[in-house]
Design a protein around this motif. Structure first.
Motif, PDB file in Angstrom:
ATOM      1  N   HIS A 124       0.813  -1.222   0.000  1.00 31.92           N
ATOM      2  CA  HIS A 124       0.000   0.000   0.000  1.00 31.92           C
ATOM      3  C   HIS A 124       0.851   1.279   0.000  1.00 31.92           C
ATOM      4  CE1 HIS A 124      -3.240  -2.669   0.364  1.00 31.92           C
ATOM      5  NE2 HIS A 124      -3.833  -2.247   1.450  1.00 31.92           N
ATOM      6  N   PRO A 125       1.774   1.428  -0.959  1.00 28.35           N
ATOM      7  CA  PRO A 125       2.545   2.681  -1.015  1.00 28.35           C
ATOM      8  C   PRO A 125       1.637   3.868  -1.277  1.00 28.35           C
ATOM      9  CG  PRO A 125       2.845   1.405  -3.029  1.00 28.35           C
ATOM     10  CD  PRO A 125       2.096   0.528  -2.070  1.00 28.35           C
ATOM     11  N   ASP A 126       2.067   5.045  -0.843  1.00 27.33           N
ATOM     12  CA  ASP A 126       1.259   6.237  -1.081  1.00 27.33           C
ATOM     13  C   ASP A 126       1.291   6.591  -2.561  1.00 27.33           C
ATOM     14  OD1 ASP A 126       3.649   7.643  -1.571  1.00 27.33           O
ATOM     15  OD2 ASP A 126       3.772   8.351   0.481  1.00 27.33           O
ATOM     16  N   ALA A 127       0.455   7.553  -2.946  1.00 30.53           N
ATOM     17  CA  ALA A 127       0.267   7.875  -4.365  1.00 30.53           C
ATOM     18  C   ALA A 127       1.561   8.325  -5.022  1.00 30.53           C
ATOM     19  CB  ALA A 127      -0.801   8.958  -4.507  1.00 30.53           C
ATOM     20  N   ASP A 128       2.363   9.105  -4.315  1.00 32.92           N
ATOM     21  CA  ASP A 128       3.609   9.605  -4.889  1.00 32.92           C
ATOM     22  C   ASP A 128       4.589   8.469  -5.150  1.00 32.92           C
ATOM     23  OD1 ASP A 128       5.441  11.807  -5.643  1.00 32.92           O
ATOM     24  OD2 ASP A 128       6.562  11.132  -3.890  1.00 32.92           O
ATOM     25  N   LYS A 132       6.001   6.981  -8.839  1.00 28.63           N
ATOM     26  CA  LYS A 132       7.428   6.892  -9.134  1.00 28.63           C
ATOM     27  C   LYS A 132       7.820   5.484  -9.587  1.00 28.63           C
ATOM     28  CE  LYS A 132       9.156  10.608  -6.152  1.00 28.63           C
ATOM     29  NZ  LYS A 132       9.980  10.927  -4.959  1.00 28.63           N
ATOM     30  N   ILE A 133       7.252   4.472  -8.947  1.00 25.05           N
ATOM     31  CA  ILE A 133       7.568   3.090  -9.334  1.00 25.05           C
ATOM     32  C   ILE A 133       7.015   2.796 -10.728  1.00 25.05           C
ATOM     33  CG2 ILE A 133       7.178   0.664  -8.794  1.00 25.05           C
ATOM     34  CD1 ILE A 133       7.056   1.512  -5.826  1.00 25.05           C
ATOM     35  N   ARG A 134       5.792   3.200 -10.975  1.00 27.46           N
ATOM     36  CA  ARG A 134       5.207   2.965 -12.305  1.00 27.46           C
ATOM     37  C   ARG A 134       5.993   3.697 -13.381  1.00 27.46           C
ATOM     38  NH1 ARG A 134      -0.973   3.757 -10.070  1.00 27.46           N
ATOM     39  NH2 ARG A 134      -1.404   1.555  -9.598  1.00 27.46           N
ATOM     40  N   GLU A 135       6.405   4.917 -13.106  1.00 24.45           N
ATOM     41  CA  GLU A 135       7.181   5.688 -14.068  1.00 24.45           C
ATOM     42  C   GLU A 135       8.530   5.023 -14.321  1.00 24.45           C
ATOM     43  OE1 GLU A 135       7.648   8.847 -16.757  1.00 24.45           O
ATOM     44  OE2 GLU A 135       5.893   8.103 -15.674  1.00 24.45           O
ATOM     45  N   ALA A 136       9.133   4.460 -13.281  1.00 24.93           N
ATOM     46  CA  ALA A 136      10.405   3.753 -13.440  1.00 24.93           C
ATOM     47  C   ALA A 136      10.241   2.509 -14.303  1.00 24.93           C
ATOM     48  CB  ALA A 136      10.974   3.379 -12.073  1.00 24.93           C
ATOM     49  N   ILE A 137       9.100   1.831 -14.164  1.00 31.11           N
ATOM     50  CA  ILE A 137       8.830   0.658 -14.994  1.00 31.11           C
ATOM     51  C   ILE A 137       8.724   1.059 -16.457  1.00 31.11           C
ATOM     52  CG2 ILE A 137       7.089  -1.104 -15.530  1.00 31.11           C
ATOM     53  CD1 ILE A 137       6.526  -1.279 -12.516  1.00 31.11           C
ATOM     54  N   LYS A 184      -1.015  -2.207  -7.255  1.00 33.32           N
ATOM     55  CA  LYS A 184      -1.139  -1.214  -6.194  1.00 33.32           C
ATOM     56  C   LYS A 184      -0.173  -1.529  -5.052  1.00 33.32           C
ATOM     57  CE  LYS A 184      -5.348  -0.024  -5.057  1.00 33.32           C
ATOM     58  NZ  LYS A 184      -6.775  -0.173  -4.649  1.00 33.32           N
ATOM     59  N   ASP A 185       0.287  -2.773  -5.021  1.00 30.84           N
ATOM     60  CA  ASP A 185       1.294  -3.220  -4.057  1.00 30.84           C
ATOM     61  C   ASP A 185       2.468  -3.793  -4.833  1.00 30.84           C
ATOM     62  OD1 ASP A 185      -0.283  -2.755  -1.657  1.00 30.84           O
ATOM     63  OD2 ASP A 185      -1.475  -4.499  -2.254  1.00 30.84           O
ATOM     64  N   PHE A 186       3.658  -3.598  -4.318  1.00 31.90           N
ATOM     65  CA  PHE A 186       4.851  -4.177  -4.928  1.00 31.90           C
ATOM     66  C   PHE A 186       5.568  -5.006  -3.866  1.00 31.90           C
ATOM     67  CE2 PHE A 186       3.794  -0.979  -7.979  1.00 31.90           C
ATOM     68  CZ  PHE A 186       4.215  -1.506  -9.190  1.00 31.90           C
ATOM     69  N   ILE A 187       4.947  -6.144  -3.555  1.00 37.81           N
ATOM     70  CA  ILE A 187       5.482  -7.010  -2.516  1.00 37.81           C
ATOM     71  C   ILE A 187       5.726  -8.412  -3.062  1.00 37.81           C
ATOM     72  CG2 ILE A 187       4.488  -5.755  -0.575  1.00 37.81           C
ATOM     73  CD1 ILE A 187       2.213  -7.810  -0.540  1.00 37.81           C
ATOM     74  N   GLY A 188       6.757  -9.045  -2.516  1.00 32.45           N
ATOM     75  CA  GLY A 188       7.047 -10.434  -2.822  1.00 32.45           C
ATOM     76  C   GLY A 188       6.983 -11.240  -1.537  1.00 32.45           C
ATOM     77  N   LEU A 189       6.370 -12.426  -1.597  1.00 38.73           N
ATOM     78  CA  LEU A 189       6.236 -13.292  -0.424  1.00 38.73           C
ATOM     79  C   LEU A 189       6.943 -14.621  -0.662  1.00 38.73           C
ATOM     80  CD1 LEU A 189       4.069 -11.212   0.375  1.00 38.73           C
ATOM     81  CD2 LEU A 189       2.613 -13.112   1.096  1.00 38.73           C
TER      82      LEU A 189
END
Length: 228
Positions: A124-128, A132-137, A184-189
């Motif tokens: 659940h990262p904030d909007a900013d 930034k992550i999407r733009e980096a992708i 919306k989440d960038f997590i690995g389990l």
């Protein structure tokens, strides 16, 4: 350093707490919580403070009873229909040194009867941070794919979390990496067995999993202009 941390009594306490999630019961079993949950968790965090620099010098292991790496046992019930007062798991988070200033990536260990795992990334990262992550992708697609599809990382981790139904606003619907942009989440389990959680292999395996996530965590940190 300790060889073992959690025991069968740890899992028995957590299971009993799930069945008796009341303040009166917890008060009567406060010493069990200290002996089987908080003390071994703080011992593990203390030992991890020697391990984390080899993973990244910018993620912190803080063995504090309050305000450190050990997440509080008390639930925040203000906005929840579930009014039970206590969490029934052990949550340990090794946060980035910049966490107080921005929503940063982290390493996480979850101990609960029937559900033990290691996690990395951002939940659940904030909007900013999400932008930034999407733009980096979009700007560094090859680097993202290399991190996401790293063989060692994929052998142990699966990507989890919430996703959008459609491409996020401002990003092309037909982009080659649109499924990643929807995240919306960038997590690995990475799953962890209860047998490992109560064995001398717990800390070595946690360290190994954290190291195996280096490509993924490095990409996220770079996207957020953080040191890794």
């Amino acid at each position: 350093m300790s060889e073992r941390y959690f025991t069968k009594q740890t899992f028995s306490f957590l299971a009993a707490l799930a069945e008796n999630n009341e303040r009166e019961w917890f008060a009567a079993h406060q010493q069990d919580y200290e002996d089987f949950v908080r003390t071994p968790a703080l011992d593990l965090i203390s030992d991890m403070s020697d391990e984390m620099p080899a993973i990244s010098r910018h993620f912190l292991a803080q063995p504090k009873k309050v305000g450190g790496s050990l997440m509080r046992i008390h639930r925040d019930t203000r906005f929840s229909r579930d009014k039970t007062p206590y969490k029934t798991n052990i949550g340990i988070q090794f946060r980035h040194e910049a966490d107080k200033d921005i929503h940063a990536p982290g390493y996480y260990l979850h101990i609960e009867p029937g559900e033990c795992f290691v996690a990395i990334g951002l939940w659940h990262p904030d909007a900013d941070a999400l932008f930034k992550i999407r733009e980096a992708i979009v700007q560094n697609g090859d680097a993202w794919v290399a991190a996401r599809d790293d063989k060692t990382f994929n052998r142990h981790f699966t990507l989890e979390g919430d996703v959008l139904a459609n491409a996020p606003r401002g990003f092309a619907k037909n982009h080659a990496l649109v499924e990643d942009l929807k995240r919306k989440d960038f997590i690995g389990l990475a799953s962890l067995s209860e047998a490992t959680a109560t064995s001398k292999n717990l800390r070595p395996q946690v360290v190994e999993r954290f190291r195996q996530a280096a490509p993924y965590m490095s990409f996220l940190c770079k996207a957020l202009e953080l040191r890794f």
